[in-house]
Design a protein around this motif. Structure first.
Motif, PDB file in Angstrom:
ATOM      1  N   LYS A   1       0.837  -1.208   0.000  1.00 58.04           N
ATOM      2  CA  LYS A   1       0.000   0.000   0.000  1.00 58.04           C
ATOM      3  C   LYS A   1       0.870   1.255   0.000  1.00 58.04           C
ATOM      4  O   LYS A   1       0.574   2.236  -0.678  1.00 58.04           O
ATOM      5  CB  LYS A   1      -0.915   0.000   1.229  1.00 58.04           C
ATOM      6  CG  LYS A   1      -2.064  -0.995   1.084  1.00 58.04           C
ATOM      7  CD  LYS A   1      -2.917  -1.055   2.346  1.00 58.04           C
ATOM      8  CE  LYS A   1      -3.882  -2.228   2.276  1.00 58.04           C
ATOM      9  NZ  LYS A   1      -4.198  -2.760   3.617  1.00 58.04           N
ATOM     10  N   LEU A   2       1.956   1.162   0.759  1.00 53.55           N
ATOM     11  CA  LEU A   2       2.844   2.318   0.861  1.00 53.55           C
ATOM     12  C   LEU A   2       3.511   2.592  -0.491  1.00 53.55           C
ATOM     13  O   LEU A   2       3.651   3.752  -0.902  1.00 53.55           O
ATOM     14  CB  LEU A   2       3.901   2.020   1.930  1.00 53.55           C
ATOM     15  CG  LEU A   2       4.632   3.209   2.544  1.00 53.55           C
ATOM     16  CD1 LEU A   2       3.651   4.249   3.041  1.00 53.55           C
ATOM     17  CD2 LEU A   2       5.530   2.730   3.674  1.00 53.55           C
ATOM     18  N   ILE A   3       3.870   1.521  -1.171  1.00 53.74           N
ATOM     19  CA  ILE A   3       4.542   1.738  -2.457  1.00 53.74           C
ATOM     20  C   ILE A   3       3.550   2.318  -3.460  1.00 53.74           C
ATOM     21  O   ILE A   3       3.896   3.177  -4.281  1.00 53.74           O
ATOM     22  CB  ILE A   3       5.233   0.452  -2.966  1.00 53.74           C
ATOM     23  CG1 ILE A   3       6.324   0.829  -3.953  1.00 53.74           C
ATOM     24  CG2 ILE A   3       4.286  -0.513  -3.626  1.00 53.74           C
ATOM     25  CD1 ILE A   3       7.185  -0.313  -4.362  1.00 53.74           C
ATOM     26  N   ALA A   4       2.279   1.908  -3.376  1.00 49.98           N
ATOM     27  CA  ALA A   4       1.265   2.450  -4.290  1.00 49.98           C
ATOM     28  C   ALA A   4       1.085   3.944  -4.040  1.00 49.98           C
ATOM     29  O   ALA A   4       0.974   4.740  -4.971  1.00 49.98           O
ATOM     30  CB  ALA A   4      -0.055   1.713  -4.102  1.00 49.98           C
ATOM     31  N   GLU A   5       1.113   4.303  -2.766  1.00 50.68           N
ATOM     32  CA  GLU A   5       0.956   5.713  -2.414  1.00 50.68           C
ATOM     33  C   GLU A   5       2.158   6.532  -2.893  1.00 50.68           C
ATOM     34  O   GLU A   5       2.012   7.609  -3.467  1.00 50.68           O
ATOM     35  CB  GLU A   5       0.811   5.820  -0.887  1.00 50.68           C
ATOM     36  CG  GLU A   5       0.478   7.206  -0.396  1.00 50.68           C
ATOM     37  CD  GLU A   5       0.509   7.282   1.134  1.00 50.68           C
ATOM     38  OE1 GLU A   5      -0.075   6.380   1.787  1.00 50.68           O
ATOM     39  OE2 GLU A   5       1.114   8.220   1.663  1.00 50.68           O
ATOM     40  N   THR A   6       3.339   5.992  -2.666  1.00 48.80           N
ATOM     41  CA  THR A   6       4.555   6.695  -3.071  1.00 48.80           C
ATOM     42  C   THR A   6       4.626   6.821  -4.592  1.00 48.80           C
ATOM     43  O   THR A   6       5.030   7.855  -5.120  1.00 48.80           O
ATOM     44  CB  THR A   6       5.798   5.927  -2.574  1.00 48.80           C
ATOM     45  OG1 THR A   6       5.557   5.492  -1.248  1.00 48.80           O
ATOM     46  CG2 THR A   6       7.039   6.775  -2.632  1.00 48.80           C
ATOM     47  N   ARG A   7       4.201   5.782  -5.260  1.00 50.81           N
ATOM     48  CA  ARG A   7       4.238   5.791  -6.728  1.00 50.81           C
ATOM     49  C   ARG A   7       3.355   6.930  -7.266  1.00 50.81           C
ATOM     50  O   ARG A   7       3.725   7.627  -8.201  1.00 50.81           O
ATOM     51  CB  ARG A   7       3.749   4.450  -7.261  1.00 50.81           C
ATOM     52  CG  ARG A   7       3.689   4.380  -8.778  1.00 50.81           C
ATOM     53  CD  ARG A   7       2.908   3.161  -9.237  1.00 50.81           C
ATOM     54  NE  ARG A   7       3.561   1.928  -8.835  1.00 50.81           N
ATOM     55  CZ  ARG A   7       2.954   0.937  -8.208  1.00 50.81           C
ATOM     56  NH1 ARG A   7       1.671   1.006  -7.910  1.00 50.81           N
ATOM     57  NH2 ARG A   7       3.616  -0.154  -7.873  1.00 50.81           N
ATOM     58  N   ARG A   8       2.191   7.102  -6.660  1.00 47.18           N
ATOM     59  CA  ARG A   8       1.266   8.123  -7.135  1.00 47.18           C
ATOM     60  C   ARG A   8       1.799   9.527  -6.870  1.00 47.18           C
ATOM     61  O   ARG A   8       1.588  10.451  -7.647  1.00 47.18           O
ATOM     62  CB  ARG A   8      -0.099   7.931  -6.460  1.00 47.18           C
ATOM     63  CG  ARG A   8      -1.138   8.967  -6.812  1.00 47.18           C
ATOM     64  CD  ARG A   8      -1.424   9.015  -8.304  1.00 47.18           C
ATOM     65  NE  ARG A   8      -2.362  10.083  -8.645  1.00 47.18           N
ATOM     66  CZ  ARG A   8      -2.030  11.339  -8.853  1.00 47.18           C
ATOM     67  NH1 ARG A   8      -0.762  11.700  -8.781  1.00 47.18           N
ATOM     68  NH2 ARG A   8      -2.923  12.249  -9.139  1.00 47.18           N
TER      69      ARG A   8
ATOM     70  N   ASP B   1       2.374  13.239  -5.160  1.00 51.13           N
ATOM     71  CA  ASP B   1       1.480  14.324  -4.748  1.00 51.13           C
ATOM     72  C   ASP B   1       0.189  14.294  -5.562  1.00 51.13           C
ATOM     73  O   ASP B   1       0.211  14.393  -6.788  1.00 51.13           O
ATOM     74  CB  ASP B   1       2.229  15.654  -4.956  1.00 51.13           C
ATOM     75  CG  ASP B   1       1.402  16.847  -4.476  1.00 51.13           C
ATOM     76  OD1 ASP B   1       0.195  16.676  -4.180  1.00 51.13           O
ATOM     77  OD2 ASP B   1       1.979  17.949  -4.407  1.00 51.13           O
ATOM     78  N   GLY B   2      -0.939  14.159  -4.861  1.00 55.63           N
ATOM     79  CA  GLY B   2      -2.236  14.061  -5.519  1.00 55.63           C
ATOM     80  C   GLY B   2      -2.642  15.323  -6.277  1.00 55.63           C
ATOM     81  O   GLY B   2      -3.543  15.292  -7.116  1.00 55.63           O
ATOM     82  N   GLN B   3      -1.988  16.441  -5.990  1.00 59.06           N
ATOM     83  CA  GLN B   3      -2.274  17.691  -6.706  1.00 59.06           C
ATOM     84  C   GLN B   3      -1.746  17.639  -8.148  1.00 59.06           C
ATOM     85  O   GLN B   3      -2.168  18.400  -9.001  1.00 59.06           O
ATOM     86  CB  GLN B   3      -1.594  18.880  -5.994  1.00 59.06           C
ATOM     87  CG  GLN B   3      -2.016  19.060  -4.547  1.00 59.06           C
ATOM     88  CD  GLN B   3      -3.477  19.441  -4.433  1.00 59.06           C
ATOM     89  OE1 GLN B   3      -3.949  20.357  -5.090  1.00 59.06           O
ATOM     90  NE2 GLN B   3      -4.202  18.707  -3.613  1.00 59.06           N
ATOM     91  N   VAL B   4      -0.788  16.755  -8.371  1.00 57.07           N
ATOM     92  CA  VAL B   4      -0.167  16.655  -9.699  1.00 57.07           C
ATOM     93  C   VAL B   4      -0.927  15.608 -10.506  1.00 57.07           C
ATOM     94  O   VAL B   4      -1.204  14.532  -9.983  1.00 57.07           O
ATOM     95  CB  VAL B   4       1.322  16.244  -9.555  1.00 57.07           C
ATOM     96  CG1 VAL B   4       1.980  16.092 -10.914  1.00 57.07           C
ATOM     97  CG2 VAL B   4       2.064  17.255  -8.707  1.00 57.07           C
ATOM     98  N   PRO B   5      -1.304  15.921 -11.761  1.00 57.95           N
ATOM     99  CA  PRO B   5      -2.074  14.944 -12.549  1.00 57.95           C
ATOM    100  C   PRO B   5      -1.331  13.616 -12.683  1.00 57.95           C
ATOM    101  O   PRO B   5      -0.103  13.595 -12.771  1.00 57.95           O
ATOM    102  CB  PRO B   5      -2.216  15.614 -13.917  1.00 57.95           C
ATOM    103  CG  PRO B   5      -1.861  17.047 -13.724  1.00 57.95           C
ATOM    104  CD  PRO B   5      -1.024  17.150 -12.504  1.00 57.95           C
TER     105      PRO B   5
END
Lengths: 315, 366, 207
Positions: free
Chosen positions: B17-24, B26-30
Motif C-alpha cells: 500500500k505504501l509503495i502504491a501511495e509513493t508511486r502516485r 502528490d495528488g495535486q499533480v495529474p
C-alpha cells in the motif's frame, strides 16, 4: 488420495501452479534424472518467475512442477514459517495453486525451505524442496562452469580437500559453518545449499525426497531417500556440528539449532529455536525454557503464533 | 523490543500500500498515463522492450509506470509477464536491408549509396538543459520540416559494399531450418555459439554491455573498430504458419542495428581482412547496439584464433553476468534474512577468538 | 526425425483414443507417482488413471507417456508398440517426434521386453552431462510375479526384494554392465497395468 477428484480452486488468470504444462514437463524430466543421479546438477531451462532471482525462484519452479491440489504446503525461511519471504512464497502458492498450507512439519506433503531442514524427522512420501542460490560447491574455488563441470565429470575433488585442509592448518579445524559440502552416494560433491552444517547429518538416509532448485543458475539436483550423504572431512579432523551451551530460552530444547536474539542494546540476548514450529509444538506440550515467563521473550514468541491468522486476514 | 524480520503478511500488504501511495506521489499533480509514457518517454520504453524481450510499447510503458521509472525493475516485470505467454511461432529472420530507414549513418565512408540520414539524434544537440521544457504551458507541438525528396528505397548495408571486394569476412546465414539457440528455454551452455552470445547481449544490461564495449576500446581488447553502419527504422516481421506453408506479414517493429568493422590480421588459412561485430535492439538505442557490436566482436576471439586475455573476450564472464534481472535479483537477495548462517559464523568467530586468547595466555604462562 | 520414416503417416483420427481428460491434474498425479517410483526404487507404486489407451499400452505406460513426452523428447518405440494405434496416439497427444535411431531417443517405449535391444544401444549420457541419457519405459506382464532379485542402492533402505516378470534371460547381466557405468547409464521404469516400479542406474541388482 485422489487429486483429480478433488477440485482445485485457484486464481485462474494463471495456469495452475503458474507454470505452463510444457515448462512443468521439462522440469519434471530434469527432476527424474536428478533423482537417478543423486547429487549431480542437471541443467534445466529455468523460467523467469514473478519473484526476483535469488529469492527462491528455483525452489518455486520445483514446487510448482511437483505440487497438486491434494498437497499441503509448508514454507520456511531460516526455519521460520513467518519470515517475510516464506510468507510471500506461501501466499503465491495459495493464489496460483489454491493448495492447503500448514506450519506443522508432519502435516505437510511438500515443504519448501531456505537455509534449514526442519528439526522433526521427515516421513516417507514427503518432499523437501530447497532454494539454492549457488548450486556449485566448487564455484568459490573455480569460477568457470566449463572447469567445474569437468571436475565433477572426472570426480576430481582434490582442490576441495586442499581448501578444507588449509583451514585446518590455519585455524586448527575446518572453518566452514554453512553450505558445508557433502559427498552424495560416494560420487558427487554437492552443495547442501546454505543450511548450517548442523543440518548436514539430517540429509543422510532421510526418509523424504530432497529436491534442490537453483533458478538463476538453472540447475536442479536431488537426494533420493535412504542415500549416503557424507560431509567432507579428514580422519584426524572428523566432521562436527554446532553445539550451544544454552538450551532454547522458550522451549528448553537442547538438540535444536538456535538463533541468537538480541533483546536490548546492553548485551541482553536469548537463544531460541530457529525452527518456529518445532519450538511452538514443544511449548504446547508443556516444555519450558529458562526465559519462557519473561515478557520480552513472550512477545517474541507471540509474533510467530499469530502469523497464520494474519495471513488469513490478507487473503 | 526489537523483533528481526518477523512481520508476516500484514507488513507485506502494508508495504504494498505504501509503495502504491509513493508511486502516485502528490495528488495535486495529474497522474501520468501509460500513453504519455509510451509517447514521451519513448527511449525508456525501447530499452525496457529490448532487455525485457517483449516488443510491446504499451506493456513496457505500463511496466515503467508500475516501477516508478526504475527501468531494471520494469524489465523484470516484463520478463516475468513474458514467461506466461504461449509461443505461437518462430518468425523468419528480419531483413534489415529492406528497412524503412529513419536514421542511418556510416563512419567508414564520407558518402554511401542511399546517403547518410541523420534522422532524430541527440548527437549534435548541445547538452544544455532546455528550460523551455520546464515551462508550465509546455512546448506545444514542435514540428520538423519534411524532406524535399523521399529517401531511396534500397539502402544496401555498408558491409556489403566491402563484401563485393572480398575485403570483409563473408556473413553466412545459418543453414535453412537450423534451430536458433533460445536462452529463454534452454540453460546457458559453453562453448557458446554466436546465436546464444548475441541473444544474451541483446537482453543484457545496457550499462554492463556499454562498460565492456568501452573496455575493449581503452585497451582491454585489441581491435580497432569502425562504425561501419548504424541504422534505425521499421522492418516487417513474417511467420510461416504450418497450415499455409508460406510467409505472411504479421506487423512491423522498429529496430536499431550496428555493424562494426574491425581489423583482422589474417591467419595461415585466411588473408588479412575486415571482420564484423553486430548489434541489434528493439526501438531506438544506438548506445546499446554499438556497445553490443564491440562486445560481440571481442567474444569472437576463439573462432578468430585470438588469445582471449580481456574480460570482454571471456564468454563465461560476459554471458553469466550480463543479465540485469539475474544480477539485480542476486545482489538484492542479500536483503533476505540470513540470520541462521550468520549465527553459524558468530559461533565460529567466538570459538576462534577464544582459541586465540587461550594460546596467548598459554604462551605468556610459559 | 527423417523424412520417409514409416512411422510418419497422418494420424487416423477415427480410431484415435482420447488422452487425459484433465491434463494438468492427471499429469501431476502421474508425475508424482513416477517421482516416487524413481525415488523409492524397487517398490510397487499404484498409478490412479482412467486412461483407456490403444493396445498394447497398459494404462500406467500410457500415463507415463502423456506426462513426460512432448516435442522436445525424441521417442523410440519397439516393434510391438509401433504396431497399432500407439504411434498416432503419441504423436497426437504429445507431439513427440518418433525416431528410428535408438541413440537419439530420450525415451524408449518397450512393450515386448523379450525382444528388447541391448541397453548399450541407447544414450548413456556423457561424463560432464550424465543426464543426457535415455529413460527406458518397459511394460511387463507383472511387477511381482517374476524371479526374486535383491535390489540395493539409493532410495532403498538396505536391500529389498523385487520380482519383475517377463524380462529376457540376459536382462540382469546387462543391468550389471549398465550399473557399472555409473554415473552414466540408462534409467528404467517398469509398468504393468496401473502400477510402476522405478529402476534408476544407481541400483545394484543381484539374484
Amino acid at each position: 488420495m485422489n487429486a483429480v477428484a478433488k477440485k482445485a480452486s485457484w486464481d485462474e488468470a494463471y495456469n495452475f501452479a503458474y507454470l505452463d504444462e510444457q515448462t512443468k514437463r521439462m522440469i519434471r524430466r530434469a527432476l527424474l534424472k536428478a533423482v537417478a543421479i543423486p547429487g549431480y546438477q542437471v541443467p534445466f531451462g529455468g523460467r523467469e518467475m514473478p519473484l526476483a532471482y535469488g529469492w527462491g525462484t528455483g525452489g518455486m519452479q520445483v514446487t510448482a512442477s511437483v505440487i497438486g491440489p491434494s498437497d499441503t504446503l509448508k514454507v520456511i525461511d531460516q526455519g521460520a514459517d513467518d519470515t517475510t519471504n516464506a510468507v510471500s512464497i506461501r501466499r503465491f502458492f495459495k493464489r496460483v495453486a489454491g493448495v492447503a498450507t500448514t506450519e506443522a512439519t508432519e502435516e505437510a506433503s511438500v515443504i519448501q525451505t531456505r537455509h534449514r531442514i526442519p528439526e522433526k524427522p521427515l516421513k516417507e512420501g514427503q518432499v523437501l524442496v530447497y532454494q539454492v542460490p549457488q548450486p556449485e560447491p566448487l564455484r568459490k574455488l573455480e569460477p568457470r562452469e566449463t572447469e567445474t563441470r569437468k571436475m565433477h565429470g572426472y570426480a576430481e575433488y582434490g582442490l576441495m580437500h586442499v581448501r578444507l585442509y588449509e583451514d585446518i592448518s590455519r585455524f586448527g579445524h575446518i572453518a566452514t559453518t554453512y553450505s558445508y559440502p557433502v559427498m552424495v552416494n560416494g560420487r558427487y560433491v554437492m552443495s547442501p545449499s546454505p543450511i548450517p552444517k548442523f543440518d548436514n547429518p539430517k540429509m543422510e538416509n532421510n526418509k523424504a525426497i530432497q529436491l534442490f532448485g537453483a533458478g538463476r543458475e538453472k540447475r536442479i539436483y536431488a537426494i533420493p531417500p535412504y542415500t549416503r550423504v557424507k560431509s567432507l572431512d579428514f580422519d584426524d579432523h572428523p566432521f562436527e556440528v554446532q553445539r550451544w551451551p544454552q538450551a532454547c530460552a522458550l522451549c528448553g530444547a537442547r538438540n535444536s539449532y538456535l538463533d541468537e536474539v538480541v533483546l536490548d542494546d546492553k548485551g541482553g540476548r536469548m537463544f531460541v529455536c530457529s525452527d518456529t514450529h518445532f519450538c511452538a509444538d514443544r511449548q504446547e506440550k508443556g516444555h519450558r525454557g529458562p526465559m519462557a515467563a519473561d515478557p520480552a521473550a513472550r512477545a517474541f514468541a507471540r509474533s510467530s503464533e499469530t502469523s497464520e491468522q494474519k495471513e488469513d486476514d490478507g487473503r | 523490543m526489537y523483533v528481526a524480520v518477523k512481520g508476516g503478511e500484514r507488513a507485506i500488504l502494508n508495504s504494498h500500500k505504501l509503495i502504491a501511495e509513493t508511486r502516485r506521489g502528490d495528488g495535486q499533480v495529474p497522474e501520468l498515463s501509460v500513453r504519455q509514457i509510451g509517447e514521451q518517454l519513448g527511449l525508456a520504453v525501447d530499452r525496457v522492450m529490448t532487455e525485457g524481450s517483449v516488443y510491446d510499447r504499451e506493456l513496457a510503458a505500463l511496466a515503467i509506470k508500475q516501477a516508478q521509472g526504475d527501468l531494471v525493475e520494469a524489465i523484470f516485470l516484463l520478463r516475468a509477464y513474458r514467461t506466461t505467454l504461449p509461443r505461437f511461432a518462430v518468425s523468419e529472420p528480419i531483413d534489415t536491408a529492406t528497412m524503412l530507414v529513419q536514421r542511418r549513418v556510416s563512419a567508414a565512408y564520407k558518402d554511401i549509396p542511399g546517403g547518410q540520414v541523420l534522422g532524430p539524434t541527440y548527437d549534435y544537440t548541445h547538452r544544455l538543459l532546455d528550460f523551455a521544457l520546464a515551462a508550465e504551458e509546455g512546448v506545444g507541438l514542435p514540428e520538423a520540416p519534411e524532406a524535399e525528396a523521399p529517401l531511396d528505397e534500397g539502402m544496401p548495408h555498408v558491409a556489403d559494399i566491402l563484401d563485393h571486394e572480398g575485403l570483409i569476412e563473408e556473413e553466412r546465414p545459418d543453414s535453412e531450418g537450423a534451430e536458433v539457440f533460445d536462452l529463454t528455454r534452454e540453460p546457458m551452455s559453453f562453448p557458446a555459439g554466436r546465436d546464444q552470445r548475441l541473444q544474451n547481449l541483446a537482453r543484457g544490461d545496457e550499462g554492463f554491455v556499454l562498460a565492456l564495449g568501452y573496455s575493449t576500446q581503452r585497451g582491454y581488447g585489441g581491435n580497432h573498430p569502425f562504425a561501419g553502419e548504424i541504422r534505425m527504422g521499421e522492418v516487417s516481421v513474417e511467420i510461416v504458419p504450418e497450415e499455409l506453408g508460406f510467409a505472411i506479414d504479421i506487423g512491423d517493429v522498429v529496430v536499431s542495428e550496428c555493424q562494426m568493422i574491425n581489423q583482422f590480421e589474417g591467419s595461415k588459412e585466411k588473408p588479412p581482412q575486415f571482420t564484423r561485430g553486430y548489434g541489434l535492439s528493439f526501438g531506438h538505442n544506438e548506445r546499446k547496439v554499438m556497445a553490443m557490436a564491440l562486445v560481440d566482436r571481442a567474444l569472437r576471439a576463439r573462432e578468430m584464433g585470438e588469445t582471449a586475455m580481456y574480460p570482454a573476450q571471456d564468454e563465461e564472464f560476459v554471458l553469466y553476468h550480463a543479465d540485469n534481472v539475474e544480477a539485480a535479483g542476486f545482489v538484492s537477495h542479500l536483503k533476505l534474512p540470513h540470520y541462521v548462517d550468520f549465527q553459524a559464523e558468530l559461533n565460529l568467530i567466538r570459538k576462534l577468538r577464544q582459541e586465540h586468547q587461550d594460546r596467548l595466555e598459554k604462551e605468556a604462562a610459559e | 526425425m527423417s523424412d520417409g520414416n514409416p512411422m510418419l503417416t497422418a494420424p487416423d483420427m477415427e480410431g484415435l483414443k482420447p488422452g487425459f481428460s484433465e491434463p494438468v491434474f492427471e499429469a501431476q498425479v502421474a508425475f508424482r507417482t513416477v517421482l516416487n517410483a524413481m525415488s523409492y526404487a524397487g517398490r510397487v507404486h499404484a498409478l490412479e488413471t482412467k486412461l483407456d489407451p490403444p493396445a498394447p499400452l497398459d494404462p500406467a505406460m500410457a500415463a507415463l507417456a502423456l506426462t513426460l513426452f512432448d516435442f522436445d523428447t525424441p521417442v523410440w518405440l519397439d516393434a510391438a508398440a509401433a504396431d497399432g494405434g500407439t504411434p498416432d496416439f503419441l504423436r497426437f497427444h504429445c507431439g513427440a517426434p518418433l525416431v528410428a535411431a535408438l541413440g537419439e531417443a530420450r525415451f524408449a517405449v518397450v512393450a515386448d521386453p523379450s525382444k528388447m535391444p541391448p541397453f548399450d544401444r541407447f544414450a548413456i549420457g556423457e561424463d560432464r552431462y550424465p543426464d543426457r541419457s535415455a529413460t527406458l519405459l518397459i511394460q511387463v506382464p507383472s511387477l511381482t510375479g517374476g524371479p526374486a532379485m535383491a535390489w540395493r542402492g539409493p532410495g532403498i533402505d538396505g536391500a529389498t526384494t523385487v520380482a519383475i516378470a517377463g524380462l529376457p534371460a540376459d536382462f540382469w547381466a546387462q543391468w550389471a554392465d549398465n550399473h557399472a557405468l555409473y554415473p552414466l547409464g540408462v534409467d528404467v521404469v517398469f509398468a504393468a497395468g496401473r502400477a510402476l516400479v522405478g529402476l534408476p542406474r544407481g541400483i545394484q541388482v543381484e539374484g
